[in-house]
Design an enzyme around this catalytic site. Structure first.
Site, short mmCIF file in Angstrom:
data_model
loop_
_atom_site.label_atom_id
_atom_site.label_comp_id
_atom_site.label_asym_id
_atom_site.label_seq_id
_atom_site.Cartn_x
_atom_site.Cartn_y
_atom_site.Cartn_z
N HIS A 171 15.23 -0.87 4.89
CA HIS A 171 14.16 -1.62 4.22
C HIS A 171 13.93 -0.99 2.85
CE1 HIS A 171 10.65 -4.31 4.21
NE2 HIS A 171 10.00 -3.32 3.60
N MET B 249 8.53 -2.49 -6.13
CA MET B 249 7.15 -2.71 -6.60
C MET B 249 7.12 -2.66 -8.12
SD MET B 249 5.13 -0.23 -3.98
CE MET B 249 5.42 -0.30 -2.20
N ASP C 73 5.44 -5.18 8.74
CA ASP C 73 5.60 -4.08 7.79
C ASP C 73 4.24 -3.49 7.46
OD1 ASP C 73 6.35 -2.39 5.72
OD2 ASP C 73 6.97 -4.00 4.35
N SER D 51 11.84 2.18 6.27
CA SER D 51 11.55 1.97 4.84
C SER D 51 11.81 3.25 4.09
CB SER D 51 10.10 1.55 4.66
OG SER D 51 9.76 1.65 3.29
N MET E 85 2.81 -8.85 6.57
CA MET E 85 2.31 -7.52 6.21
C MET E 85 1.18 -7.13 7.15
SD MET E 85 4.21 -6.52 3.75
CE MET E 85 3.36 -4.94 3.60
N ASP F 16 11.87 -1.21 -0.64
CA ASP F 16 10.63 -1.74 -1.21
C ASP F 16 10.64 -1.68 -2.74
OD1 ASP F 16 8.87 -2.36 1.07
OD2 ASP F 16 9.08 -0.23 1.54
N HIS G 51 12.58 -5.95 -0.03
CA HIS G 51 11.22 -6.51 -0.01
C HIS G 51 10.70 -6.49 -1.44
CE1 HIS G 51 6.82 -5.83 1.60
NE2 HIS G 51 6.95 -6.98 0.97
N MET H 138 8.08 -6.87 -4.00
CA MET H 138 6.64 -6.95 -4.29
C MET H 138 6.50 -7.01 -5.80
SD MET H 138 5.46 -4.22 -1.38
CE MET H 138 7.12 -3.54 -1.26
C1 DX5 Z 1 4.21 -1.14 1.79
C2 DX5 Z 1 5.68 -1.31 2.03
C3 DX5 Z 1 6.12 -0.78 3.32
C4 DX5 Z 1 5.91 0.70 3.50
C5 DX5 Z 1 5.58 0.92 4.93
O1 DX5 Z 1 3.80 -1.97 0.77
O2 DX5 Z 1 6.04 -2.68 1.99
O3 DX5 Z 1 7.46 -1.14 3.62
O4 DX5 Z 1 7.02 1.48 3.15
O5 DX5 Z 1 5.23 2.24 5.13
P1 DX5 Z 1 4.48 2.71 6.45
O6 DX5 Z 1 5.39 2.42 7.60
O7 DX5 Z 1 4.26 4.16 6.20
O8 DX5 Z 1 3.20 1.92 6.54
ZN ZN Z 2 8.07 -3.26 2.73
#
Ligand code: DX5
Ligand code: ZN
Length: 202
Positions: free
Chosen positions: A31, A35, A175, A8, A137, A33, A64, A66
Site C-alpha cells: 500500500h 499525499m 485503511d 502501508s 477510510m 500512500d 492510494h 490523497m
Molecule cells: C492514512 C493512510 C494510511 C496509513 C495507515 O491517511 O492512508 O494508509 O498509512 O496507517 P495506520 O495503519 O497506522 O493507521
Molecule cells: Zn492509505
C-alpha cells in the site's frame, strides 16, 4: 472470501524503503500512500519513489492517491509501476473521477475509489460497476498511527451489500487504525483487504 493484507509503507523508514518492501514479501499488496499537502494536511511520497519501489518488489502495488484532481496524474502513476490506483471521490468532480477510472483502465491497471469518513456509502454508487476495489477510510486520511473509527463499520457493510448485488468481483478495502483486534471488526463487516501501517511496521 479470503482476507488480504496490504502493509502501508508510510510507516516504514523512508531511508530504508527497499528493506521495508522486502520485509513484506509475504503480503498481498504493497500500500503506497501519496499525499499532496492539499487534499490532506501532509506530504508523503510520489512518482520517483514508486519507480524505485517497483524494482524491489514483485507484489502488486496499491497506490492510494490523497491528492486533488488525481486524474491529472493517474497515467504517470500507472507508468511508474502501480497495479491498482485509488482516487478519492471527494478529490474532483464525478466527471473527472470517471475519466480517471477510464484512464487507469486504459493503462491496463485496476481502478479503485475511496471514501473519507464523512462521505456516505452512496457516494460510491456512480463508480460501482467500473472499479476493481472500493476503499473505506477508517481514519481521516493524512497520517499513520491514528485510532480506528469503529463507527465506519455500518458503511463497510452497506458497501459490501452494494458489491454483492452489482459487482461481486470488486474488493473491499479498509485503511486506518487496523490492527489484530480491529481487523476482526472489518472482516465481520465484509472487508477483504486490510491496510496496516503502524501495526505492521512499528
Ligand atoms: C492514512 C493512510 C494510511 C496509513 C495507515 O491517511 O492512508 O494508509 O498509512 O496507517 P495506520 O495503519 O497506522 O493507521
Ligand atoms: Zn492509505
Amino acid at each position: 472470501m479470503s482476507v488480504k493484507i496490504a502493509p502501508s509503507i508510510l510507516s516504514a523508514d523512508f531511508a530504508e524503503l527497499g528493506a521495508g518492501v522486502e520485509a513484506i514479501a509475504t503480503a498481498d499488496y504493497v500500500h503506497f500512500d501519496v499525499m499532496d499537502g492539499c487534499f490532506v494536511p501532509n506530504i508523503s511520497i510520489g512518482i520517483p519513489v514508486l519507480q524505485s519501489i517497483r524494482k524491489r518488489t514483485a507484489l502488486p502495488i496499491d497506490v492510494h492517491l490523497m491528492i486533488v484532481q488525481p486524474e491529472r496524474y493517474v497515467d504517470q502513476f500507472c507508468d511508474a509501476g502501480a497495479d491498482l490506483v485509488t482516487c478519492h471521490v471527494e478529490a474532483d468532480t464525478p466527471e473527472n473521477t470517471l475519466e480517471a477510472i477510464r484512464r487507469i483502465r486504459a493503462c491496463g491497471k485496476k481502478p479503485a475509489v475511496c471514501v473519507k469518513p464523512k462521505t456516505p456509502a452512496e457516494a460510491v454508487l456512480p463508480y460501482l460497476e467500473l472499479v476493481d476495489l472500493i476503499l473505506v477510510m477508517t481514519v481521516e486520511p493524512g497520517f499513520g498511527g491514528q485510532s480506528f473509527m469503529a463507527d465506519m463499520m455500518p458503511k463497510v457493510s452497506q458497501i459490501c451489500r452494494y458489491i454483492d448485488a452489482r459487482n461481486p468481483a470488486c474488493e473491499l478495502e479498509v485503511d486506518g487504525g487496523v490492527n489484530a483486534q480491529t481487523a476482526r471488526l472489518c472482516t465481520a463487516a465484509g472487508a477483504n483487504v486490510l491496510v496496516a501501517g503502524s501495526a505492521f511496521f512499528k
